[in-house]
Design a protein around this motif. Structure first.
Motif, PDB file in Angstrom:
ATOM      1  N   PHE A  34       0.861  -1.183   0.000  1.00 29.33           N
ATOM      2  CA  PHE A  34       0.000   0.000   0.000  1.00 29.33           C
ATOM      3  C   PHE A  34       0.897   1.232   0.000  1.00 29.33           C
ATOM      4  CE2 PHE A  34       0.723  -1.607   4.200  1.00 29.33           C
ATOM      5  CZ  PHE A  34       0.945  -0.509   5.005  1.00 29.33           C
ATOM      6  N   GLY A  35       0.789   1.996  -1.086  1.00 24.00           N
ATOM      7  CA  GLY A  35       1.644   3.159  -1.218  1.00 24.00           C
ATOM      8  C   GLY A  35       3.106   2.754  -1.256  1.00 24.00           C
ATOM      9  N   ALA A  36       3.906   3.371  -0.387  1.00 23.20           N
ATOM     10  CA  ALA A  36       5.339   3.111  -0.342  1.00 23.20           C
ATOM     11  C   ALA A  36       5.697   1.940   0.573  1.00 23.20           C
ATOM     12  CB  ALA A  36       6.078   4.362   0.125  1.00 23.20           C
ATOM     13  N   PHE A  37       4.704   1.323   1.217  1.00 24.98           N
ATOM     14  CA  PHE A  37       4.960   0.282   2.216  1.00 24.98           C
ATOM     15  C   PHE A  37       4.635  -1.112   1.680  1.00 24.98           C
ATOM     16  CE2 PHE A  37       4.464   4.042   4.831  1.00 24.98           C
ATOM     17  CZ  PHE A  37       5.431   3.871   5.813  1.00 24.98           C
ATOM     18  N   GLU A  38       5.428  -2.094   2.098  1.00 28.08           N
ATOM     19  CA  GLU A  38       5.166  -3.506   1.854  1.00 28.08           C
ATOM     20  C   GLU A  38       5.214  -4.236   3.194  1.00 28.08           C
ATOM     21  OE1 GLU A  38       8.084  -5.119  -0.769  1.00 28.08           O
ATOM     22  OE2 GLU A  38       8.005  -3.409  -2.138  1.00 28.08           O
ATOM     23  N   VAL A  39       4.224  -5.052   3.447  1.00 25.43           N
ATOM     24  CA  VAL A  39       4.215  -5.902   4.639  1.00 25.43           C
ATOM     25  C   VAL A  39       4.094  -7.347   4.165  1.00 25.43           C
ATOM     26  CG1 VAL A  39       3.058  -6.477   6.800  1.00 25.43           C
ATOM     27  CG2 VAL A  39       3.095  -4.105   5.999  1.00 25.43           C
ATOM     28  N   LYS A  40       5.011  -8.205   4.628  1.00 21.12           N
ATOM     29  CA  LYS A  40       5.003  -9.608   4.214  1.00 21.12           C
ATOM     30  C   LYS A  40       5.305 -10.515   5.406  1.00 21.12           C
ATOM     31  CE  LYS A  40       6.494  -8.677  -0.545  1.00 21.12           C
ATOM     32  NZ  LYS A  40       7.497  -8.958  -1.603  1.00 21.12           N
ATOM     33  N   GLY A  41       4.693 -11.696   5.379  1.00 20.94           N
ATOM     34  CA  GLY A  41       4.942 -12.672   6.438  1.00 20.94           C
ATOM     35  C   GLY A  41       4.686 -14.075   5.943  1.00 20.94           C
ATOM     36  N   ASN A  42       5.309 -15.051   6.583  1.00 23.29           N
ATOM     37  CA  ASN A  42       5.118 -16.446   6.199  1.00 23.29           C
ATOM     38  C   ASN A  42       5.418 -17.377   7.362  1.00 23.29           C
ATOM     39  OD1 ASN A  42       8.181 -16.920   5.910  1.00 23.29           O
ATOM     40  ND2 ASN A  42       7.785 -15.279   4.433  1.00 23.29           N
ATOM     41  N   TYR A  43       4.918 -18.594   7.240  1.00 24.01           N
ATOM     42  CA  TYR A  43       5.107 -19.627   8.256  1.00 24.01           C
ATOM     43  C   TYR A  43       5.408 -20.925   7.519  1.00 24.01           C
ATOM     44  CZ  TYR A  43       4.188 -22.310  12.542  1.00 24.01           C
ATOM     45  OH  TYR A  43       4.297 -23.121  13.643  1.00 24.01           O
ATOM     46  N   LEU A  44       6.582 -21.504   7.766  1.00 25.40           N
ATOM     47  CA  LEU A  44       7.070 -22.662   7.021  1.00 25.40           C
ATOM     48  C   LEU A  44       7.400 -23.789   7.991  1.00 25.40           C
ATOM     49  CD1 LEU A  44       9.495 -20.590   4.768  1.00 25.40           C
ATOM     50  CD2 LEU A  44       7.226 -21.427   4.109  1.00 25.40           C
ATOM     51  N   VAL A  45       6.964 -24.996   7.660  1.00 26.57           N
ATOM     52  CA  VAL A  45       7.118 -26.146   8.565  1.00 26.57           C
ATOM     53  C   VAL A  45       7.671 -27.341   7.798  1.00 26.57           C
ATOM     54  CG1 VAL A  45       5.933 -27.759  10.105  1.00 26.57           C
ATOM     55  CG2 VAL A  45       5.196 -25.364   9.991  1.00 26.57           C
ATOM     56  N   ALA A  46       8.672 -28.008   8.394  1.00 26.43           N
ATOM     57  CA  ALA A  46       9.191 -29.284   7.894  1.00 26.43           C
ATOM     58  C   ALA A  46       9.024 -30.309   9.002  1.00 26.43           C
ATOM     59  CB  ALA A  46      10.658 -29.155   7.498  1.00 26.43           C
ATOM     60  N   ASP A  47       8.221 -31.321   8.756  1.00 26.43           N
ATOM     61  CA  ASP A  47       7.938 -32.346   9.759  1.00 26.43           C
ATOM     62  C   ASP A  47       8.452 -33.691   9.235  1.00 26.43           C
ATOM     63  OD1 ASP A  47       7.048 -33.801  11.881  1.00 26.43           O
ATOM     64  OD2 ASP A  47       4.911 -33.502  11.498  1.00 26.43           O
ATOM     65  N   GLN A  48       9.695 -34.009   9.580  1.00 31.27           N
ATOM     66  CA  GLN A  48      10.282 -35.275   9.160  1.00 31.27           C
ATOM     67  C   GLN A  48       9.783 -36.418  10.035  1.00 31.27           C
ATOM     68  OE1 GLN A  48      14.565 -34.910   9.103  1.00 31.27           O
ATOM     69  NE2 GLN A  48      14.549 -34.012   7.052  1.00 31.27           N
ATOM     70  N   THR A  49       9.700 -37.599   9.422  1.00 32.79           N
ATOM     71  CA  THR A  49       9.279 -38.781  10.161  1.00 32.79           C
ATOM     72  C   THR A  49      10.217 -39.027  11.337  1.00 32.79           C
ATOM     73  OG1 THR A  49       8.395 -39.758   8.152  1.00 32.79           O
ATOM     74  CG2 THR A  49       8.838 -41.254   9.979  1.00 32.79           C
ATOM     75  N   GLY A  50       9.642 -39.289  12.512  1.00 37.52           N
ATOM     76  CA  GLY A  50      10.435 -39.533  13.708  1.00 37.52           C
ATOM     77  C   GLY A  50      10.110 -38.537  14.797  1.00 37.52           C
ATOM     78  N   PRO A  51      10.531 -38.822  16.029  1.00 35.22           N
ATOM     79  CA  PRO A  51      10.202 -37.944  17.156  1.00 35.22           C
ATOM     80  C   PRO A  51      11.059 -36.688  17.193  1.00 35.22           C
ATOM     81  CG  PRO A  51      11.552 -39.783  17.896  1.00 35.22           C
ATOM     82  CD  PRO A  51      11.251 -40.035  16.452  1.00 35.22           C
ATOM     83  N   ASN A  52      10.448 -35.586  17.620  1.00 33.92           N
ATOM     84  CA  ASN A  52      11.146 -34.320  17.880  1.00 33.92           C
ATOM     85  C   ASN A  52      11.888 -33.770  16.665  1.00 33.92           C
ATOM     86  OD1 ASN A  52      10.380 -34.431  20.661  1.00 33.92           O
ATOM     87  ND2 ASN A  52      12.110 -35.826  21.051  1.00 33.92           N
ATOM     88  N   ASN A  53      11.352 -33.994  15.471  1.00 35.87           N
ATOM     89  CA  ASN A  53      12.015 -33.532  14.250  1.00 35.87           C
ATOM     90  C   ASN A  53      11.328 -32.340  13.598  1.00 35.87           C
ATOM     91  OD1 ASN A  53      14.151 -35.348  14.194  1.00 35.87           O
ATOM     92  ND2 ASN A  53      12.966 -36.917  13.129  1.00 35.87           N
ATOM     93  N   GLU A  54      10.184 -31.910  14.129  1.00 35.73           N
ATOM     94  CA  GLU A  54       9.443 -30.834  13.466  1.00 35.73           C
ATOM     95  C   GLU A  54      10.187 -29.506  13.596  1.00 35.73           C
ATOM     96  OE1 GLU A  54       4.822 -29.914  13.034  1.00 35.73           O
ATOM     97  OE2 GLU A  54       5.591 -29.403  15.021  1.00 35.73           O
ATOM     98  N   TYR A  55      10.352 -28.839  12.464  1.00 34.01           N
ATOM     99  CA  TYR A  55      11.033 -27.545  12.391  1.00 34.01           C
ATOM    100  C   TYR A  55      10.031 -26.495  11.935  1.00 34.01           C
ATOM    101  CZ  TYR A  55      13.858 -23.821  10.243  1.00 34.01           C
ATOM    102  OH  TYR A  55      14.382 -22.606   9.868  1.00 34.01           O
TER     103      TYR A  55
END
Length: 335
Positions: free
Chosen positions: A220-241
């Motif tokens: 909007f005008g001179a401003f840009e606002v951006k955001g994201n949420y990224l998840v990697a869930d590998q098989t196995g315990p305690n591996n979710e990033y």
């Protein structure tokens, strides 16, 4: 008379031959910077280095299209990364992109090495343009950004919506196959962007790895606002990033200012927060200078590092709880 008729026929066909020729474009980005890095690891101090690709990965590419008629086009694109600090290739020769395909009313179909569906969403919602240290490229040390041995489809825009789908074969003769299936949906309307994507990978026999991401942006005008949420869930315990980003950019004349906050977490309890500040000044349409500063704070279980482009993943902490930082000053030229 026969020779005159033959010559006339050949001359009349020349525009058709010219029309069918492939149009090839050579393009690239050359980016180099001086960086002062501090890993904050015990016994280590600051170091000064020359980096390639702090704002954008340095590269050279070739792309082209051929009009096949009836709205159908053939296309190709090969793109090689270059490390300007040494002059070497930064990966396989055309490891950035290597595809051939067709484009028409049905959309675009490519075969080869291509960006993943989630990568499209992440790129569109990163304030730092996936450069400048502190970008969401840090997530792609765990998520899949490029797909070798892949077939890819991108739809034409329909009421602002675009669909991406991909299948990448692991080319293994026995299970787990290593195959990846993925898809994403993007929506654009004026200054608004929304996107989400999902990958499923047959990496191990005990289950499939899952990757997903979502992001949004608004200009909007001179401003840009951006955001994201990224998840990697590998098989196995305690591996979710998990990797979360939110940033703002402001443009005034040739000046552009950036602020970005990033948090990385692993299911084990490791966490790292990064604050990035950046500035660019356009000397022309193709050349700019830039500076950036980033500071990462790891908790007692964290050993995260700061990323800029795909070729720069330093400074990286090697000791638990270390807090790396980096300052850069560079120049970028595109052609």
């Amino acid at each position: 008379m026969k020779f005159k008729c033959l010559a006339a026929a050949l001359l009349s066909s020349l525009p058709l031959f010219a029309h069918a020729q492939t149009n090839v474009t050579i393009y690239g980005v050359m980016d180099a910077a001086i960086a002062v890095e501090n890993t904050d690891n015990p016994g280590e101090g600051h170091r000064t280095v020359i980096n390639s690709g702090n704002q954008s990965s340095s590269r050279i590419g070739f792309r082209g299209t051929e009009d096949l008629g009836n709205g159908l086009k053939a296309l190709f694109n090969i793109e090689a990364g270059v490390a300007l600090d040494t002059g070497a290739a930064d990966s396989n020769l055309f490891g950035r992109r290597a595809v051939v395909g067709l484009q028409g009313d049905f959309g675009t179909l490519t075969v080869g090495r291509e960006y993943s569906p989630i990568a499209a969403v992440a790129a569109a919602t990163d304030t730092l343009g996936q450069g400048m240290f502190g970008s969401n490229l840090s997530a792609f040390s765990r998520l899949t950004r490029r797909l070798a041995n892949s077939v890819n489809y991108k739809s034409n825009s329909l009421s602002g919506f675009t669909v991406n789908a991909a299948y990448s074969t692991g080319e293994k003769a026995v299970d787990p196959s290593g195959d990846l299936m993925g898809a994403s949906v993007e929506y654009k309307n004026g200054g608004l962007y929304l996107g989400a994507g999902y990958h499923q990978i047959e990496r191990v026999a005990t289950g499939d790895d899952k990757e997903w991401g979502a992001g949004a942006g608004y200009t909007f005008g001179a401003f840009e606002v951006k955001g994201n949420y990224l998840v990697a869930d590998q098989t196995g315990p305690n591996n979710e990033y998990k990797n979360a980003n939110i940033g703002v950019a402001y443009t005034t004349g040739p000046n552009k200012f950036f602020v970005n906050f990033q948090q990385q977490k692993i299911e084990t309890g490791a966490k790292g927060n990064t604050v990035s500040l950046a500035y660019t000044y356009n000397l022309s349409k193709r050349t700019n200078i830039y500076t950036t500063y980033a500071q990462l704070r790891n908790n007692g279980r964290g050993v995260f590092g700061i990323y800029s482009s795909s070729t720069n993943v330093t400074p990286a902490a090697t000791a638990l709880g270390a807090d790396p930082s980096v300052f850069t000053l560079g120049v970028r030229h595109s052609f």
